[in-house]
Design a protein around this motif. Structure first.
Motif, short mmCIF file in Angstrom:
data_model
loop_
_atom_site.label_atom_id
_atom_site.label_comp_id
_atom_site.label_asym_id
_atom_site.label_seq_id
_atom_site.Cartn_x
_atom_site.Cartn_y
_atom_site.Cartn_z
N PHE A 194 2.46 -14.98 -6.14
CA PHE A 194 2.18 -13.92 -5.18
C PHE A 194 3.19 -13.99 -4.05
CE2 PHE A 194 -1.72 -14.76 -7.41
CZ PHE A 194 -2.19 -13.49 -7.70
N ALA A 201 4.90 -12.12 -0.58
CA ALA A 201 4.65 -11.13 0.48
C ALA A 201 5.72 -10.04 0.53
CB ALA A 201 4.58 -11.83 1.84
N LEU A 202 6.97 -10.43 0.33
CA LEU A 202 8.07 -9.47 0.47
C LEU A 202 8.21 -8.64 -0.82
CD1 LEU A 202 10.63 -11.75 2.31
CD2 LEU A 202 9.26 -9.89 3.27
N HIS A 203 9.13 -7.66 -0.79
CA HIS A 203 9.26 -6.81 -1.97
C HIS A 203 10.20 -7.42 -3.01
CE1 HIS A 203 12.34 -5.30 0.92
NE2 HIS A 203 13.11 -5.30 -0.15
N GLU A 258 3.97 -11.13 -8.61
CA GLU A 258 3.40 -9.95 -7.96
C GLU A 258 3.93 -9.90 -6.53
OE1 GLU A 258 -0.82 -9.28 -8.66
OE2 GLU A 258 -0.97 -8.27 -6.73
N THR A 259 4.86 -8.98 -6.27
CA THR A 259 5.44 -8.84 -4.93
C THR A 259 4.47 -8.00 -4.08
OG1 THR A 259 6.68 -6.96 -5.76
CG2 THR A 259 7.84 -9.06 -5.64
N ASP A 260 4.84 -7.78 -2.81
CA ASP A 260 4.04 -6.93 -1.92
C ASP A 260 2.62 -7.46 -1.73
OD1 ASP A 260 6.19 -5.24 -1.67
OD2 ASP A 260 5.47 -3.77 -3.12
N VAL A 315 0.45 -10.14 0.42
CA VAL A 315 0.42 -11.12 1.50
C VAL A 315 -0.88 -11.92 1.38
CG1 VAL A 315 0.54 -11.46 3.99
CG2 VAL A 315 1.65 -9.47 2.95
N THR A 330 -3.73 -9.34 1.96
CA THR A 330 -4.03 -8.54 0.76
C THR A 330 -5.09 -9.25 -0.09
OG1 THR A 330 -1.66 -8.06 0.77
CG2 THR A 330 -2.92 -7.21 -1.07
#
Ligand SMILES: Cc1cc2nc3c(=O)[nH]c(=O)nc-3n(C[C@H](O)[C@H](O)[C@H](O)COP(=O)(O)OP(=O)(O)OC[C@H]3O[C@@H](n4cnc5c(N)ncnc54)[C@H](O)[C@@H]3O)c2cc1C
Ligand code: SF4
Ligand code: FES
Lengths: 294, 463
Positions: free
Chosen positions: B168, B170-172, B208-210, B212, B216
């Motif tokens: 996981f 946080a960034l794209h 899995e990007t995006d 946090v 999230t």
């Protein structure tokens, strides 16, 4: 990838998009925001959440097209995909932690300016669902620029409108309407939540300070990552430097250094204007070289 | 033969040219150069280089294969201990590790171990990594937080053991500091970082990007609702420090993290990308580590006059030796024993200069370094329009504050033992999140150790 399920123009240059983002929808709380990228070489754009539905797995955002990136975002249509949609970011509004008894006794006034109406809506809705009828002032330039009135009416206690030109509701600025309500209509509030342009929040905070009413504002600073990694979003609150994306976005409006926040917000404005110019000239068929010599 | 030749020089871009572009500074060895350099190794019986390598790469063994021209064997030997040779060959502080201890360095120049490692790593990227055998799935799920070197290393080891692993991020984009911090001219993104990330994906690891963690999803929701039996926290040390001096919030003062993220992750130096970056005409970078060197050299490449201000002397510069050397070649000015006391602004709130004070070295502190003390009355002003703060970073509190039972130190570092076990059952951590800002190789090593510990933990639960 995040699908655009719905797109609607709410007012000139103000769009609503409903996005499929189940994880964000499940975790979103009033007061939080998202970061969106419209294309693979796009900026990370912070946007407030205007509604969310955990069951359907959707999150709505409202965008005013003011720069290159927001314009690009709004060229996308229903059915198309956003490469990135991150959130919910920031801390939820502090009132969601109140115990039910305190919450019910609260007299809250929301003050929304322009697209600031969008992030105010989920807060008022959340309170409504928890048995609190909050009053709402919506301010806009004119009648045409008012957004989300029907939705807001359904969840607000009293809904007041102020327009600069008097084309709807009270003629004048929102701080004057706050004074009118308190001084002449016998209204009492123990919390004001103001969300809108920085300059509006500054004046609302100055107004409520005179009445000694606790006031929360939601800051829309520059941001890059939105996770506390860069400090682009730093503001001074109560003499201390804090990061809007992780410590906020909501702060005590009487403690915020608005003049600094507004100045910092403009840090990339000249570069942004240059970018708009390049984009426009490109669209017109030739490449602008202004300012590219360095 | 070994002692008769000196260290084989490595080809680099001309400093004047490279100070205006973002292409890689160092071209690295070709096959002939690599084999010649490898022939210098004495294959010591008690190799000092290996002792100083944080992950004990079998250096003389892989170098022997390079000398023989069997690069695939060399790659396999390195792979036993390190999963990111192309990257570590480029960014490890070799002068303090393997090369600093190499016996040849006593009288002459040490073997160019880093350059050889890089050569082998690049060779296997070019010739397709052979180590993609996936173990059959064992049906257990592990979540990894963060896609920096610690997370990538932990994920690939677990995947090789048959775990179903999801990262996981946080960034794209995946890669951690390798992607957002270290610039293209030192570590090419598409040619190297993306390839290493791709290799991890090929092992079956999902990224899995995006997402946090702490916002999230949370560690609790991953374990309770999504069925992850263990979690590895490799979230790095991303929180930038500021000095707390007057004028630090003026327009034109940015953290090195912001400046480098705009340049690297968001590609702000390329007009095809929308993110802006402000460089002005003269940039002062405060700090002396790798981050400061990366920021100052990026500013130079974007057309600014660029200066380093550092409070200790040159011998204490914590940056890799090669970076300081390259920066000087590129025309960066170094102001040593100098410390800012105030950032000066114009009437509109933009930076117009920086007020500094001269320092001198006093008594050694607990780290053994002589600590700098101010020279009274030596303040002076320097003109500039951008100030970049590269003063170090600490772990982001987001995960610790949203995970009950996960203890941190006073400095915000996650408490974990040598194997990565934290104070929360099933939760492991490693890399900068545990140590504070350190190095790629240490983060990678910590990720691999934790993978072992996670495997043992999950097996012990079944028993
Ligand atoms: C500019 C710069 C230059 C450097 N140069 C060198 C060098 O030359 N040599 C060297 O050895 N070291 C160098 N370092 C240090 C090195 O990069 C780090 O020590 C190393 O990357 C640490 O690895 P990590 O896996 O612990 O964390 P990171 O690489 O920091 O990765 C952490 C990842 O976790 C993600 N993350 C954080 N919080 C969350 C969350 N809540 N949820 C999901 N994801 C999250 C982050 O976005 C990031 O992608 C440099 C560092 C910088 C900043
Ligand atoms: S110390 Fe130097 S010479 Fe000895 S084995 Fe290591 S690299 Fe070779
Ligand atoms: S946006 Fe980067 S720290 Fe807040």
């Amino acid at each position: 990838m995040y699908k655009i399920l719905q797109k609607r123009e709410l007012a000139p240059n103000i769009w609503m998009m409903e996005i499929e983002a189940p994880r964000v929808a499940r975790s979103a709380r009033p007061g939080q925001f998202v970061i969106v990228r419209a294309s693979e070489n796009g900026e990370r754009i912070p946007l407030t959440i205007s509604d969310y539905d955990a069951e359907r797995g959707t999150v709505s955002i409202v965008i005013q097209t003011i720069g290159v990136s927001t314009r690009k975002l709004c060229t996308l249509n229903e059915g198309e995909l956003l490469p990135d949609f991150v959130g919910p970011l920031g801390r939820p509004s502090e009132f969601i932690h109140d115990d039910p008894a305190t919450l019910c006794s609260r007299k809250i006034l929301f003050v929304a300016g322009g697209v600031g109406t969008a992030p105010v809506y989920p807060q008022v809705k959340w309170l409504h669902e928890h048995g609190v009828q909050a009053d709402v002032i919506v301010g806009a330039k004119n009648k045409e620029m008012l957004i989300m009135q029907e939705q807001m009416k359904a969840v607000a206690g009293n809904l007041y409108v102020a327009t600069d030109d008097g084309s709807a509701g009270f003629k004048g600025m929102v701080p004057d309407l706050i004074k009118e309500l308190i001084d002449h209509q016998g209204k009492q509030y123990d919390l004001v939540v103001a969300i809108g342009p920085m300059i509006m929040m500054k004046f609302v905070a100055a107004t409520t300070k005179a009445y000694g009413i606790r006031t929360i504002v939601s800051l829309n600073t520059l941001m890059v990552d939105g996770t506390g990694m860069c400090g682009a979003c730093r503001v001074t609150v109560g003499g201390k430097t804090v990061f809007t994306c992780v410590d906020g976005p909501e702060f005590d409006g009487h403690q915020v250094d608005f003049d600094e926040a507004m100045r910092r917000q403009g840090m990339y404005r000249t570069l942004e204007q240059r970018a708009i110019k390049i984009a426009e000239e490109r669209a017109a068929g030739h490449v602008c070289k202004i300012g590219l010599d360095k | 033969m070994a002692n008769k030749i000196g260290r084989v020089p490595v080809r680099e871009q001309d400093p004047k040219v490279r100070a205006t572009n973002f292409e890689e500074v160092c071209y690295g060895y070709n096959e002939q150069e690599a084999r010649l350099e490898a022939s210098r190794c004495l294959h010591c019986r008690k190799p000092r280089c290996v002792e100083q390598c944080p992950v004990s790469v079998k250096i003389p063994l892989f170098i022997a294969e390079v000398a023989e021209g069997d690069f695939a064997r060399a790659a396999a030997i390195i792979a036993e201990d390190s999963s990111l040779p192309s990257i570590c060959g480029r960014v490890c502080p070799q002068e303090n590790q393997c090369e600093g201890a190499c016996i040849l360095g006593i009288k002459g120049e040490p073997v160019a171990i880093g350059k050889l490692e890089r050569f082998v790593g690049d060779w296997s990227i070019r010739n397709g990594n052979q180590s993609v055998e996936k173990a059959p799935s064992n049906g257990h799920k592990v979540a990894i937080i963060g896609s920096g070197p610690s997370g990538l290393a932990c994920a690939s080891d677990l995947a090789k053991m048959g775990y179903q692993v999801k990262i996981f991020e946080a960034l794209h984009k995946a890669g951690g500091v390798l992607e957002y911090g270290i610039p293209e001219f030192r570590l090419p993104k598409a040619a190297i970082v993306a390839k290493e990330v791709e290799n991890v994906r090929r092992l079956g690891v999902e990224i899995e990007t995006d997402t946090v963690v702490g916002r999230t999803v949370t560690i609790d929701s991953l374990m309770d609702d999504e069925g992850y039996e263990a979690v590895f926290v490799g979230s790095g040390a991303g929180l930038p420090r500021f000095m707390g001096i007057p004028g630090e919030n003026l327009n034109g003062v940015v953290s090195a993290n912001e400046f480098l993220t705009r340049a690297n992750l968001m590609k702000a130096y390329d007009d095809e990308y929308d993110t802006p970056i402000y460089v002005g005409s003269k940039v002062v970078v405060v700090g002396g580590g790798n981050v400061a060197m990366d920021a100052v050299r990026t500013a130079k490449r974007l057309g600014a006059e660029a200066v380093i201000v550092y409070r200790r002397s040159e011998t204490e510069l914590p940056a890799r030796a090669e970076e300081g050397h390259h920066a000087k070649e590129e025309g960066i000015e170094f102001r040593m024993l100098t410390n800012p006391v105030e950032v000066l602004g114009d009437e509109k709130g933009w930076v117009r200069g920086i007020r500094c004070i001269k320092m001198e070295l006093g008594e050694p502190d607990e780290s053994g370094r002589r600590s700098p003390v101010e020279v009274k009355g030596s303040e002076f002003d320097m003109e500039c329009d951008v100030v970049i703060m590269a003063l170090g970073t600490s772990p982001n509190p987001l995960i610790a504050t949203t995970t009950p039972g996960l203890e941190t130190t006073r400095r915000g570092c996650i408490v974990a033992n040598d194997e990565g076990q934290t104070t929360r059952e099933g939760v492991f951590a490693g890399g900068d999140a545990v140590t504070g800002a350190a190095t790629v190789i240490l983060a990678m090593g910590a990720g691999r150790k934790a993978a072992q510990a996670i495997d043992e933990y999950i097996k012990s639960k079944q028993a």
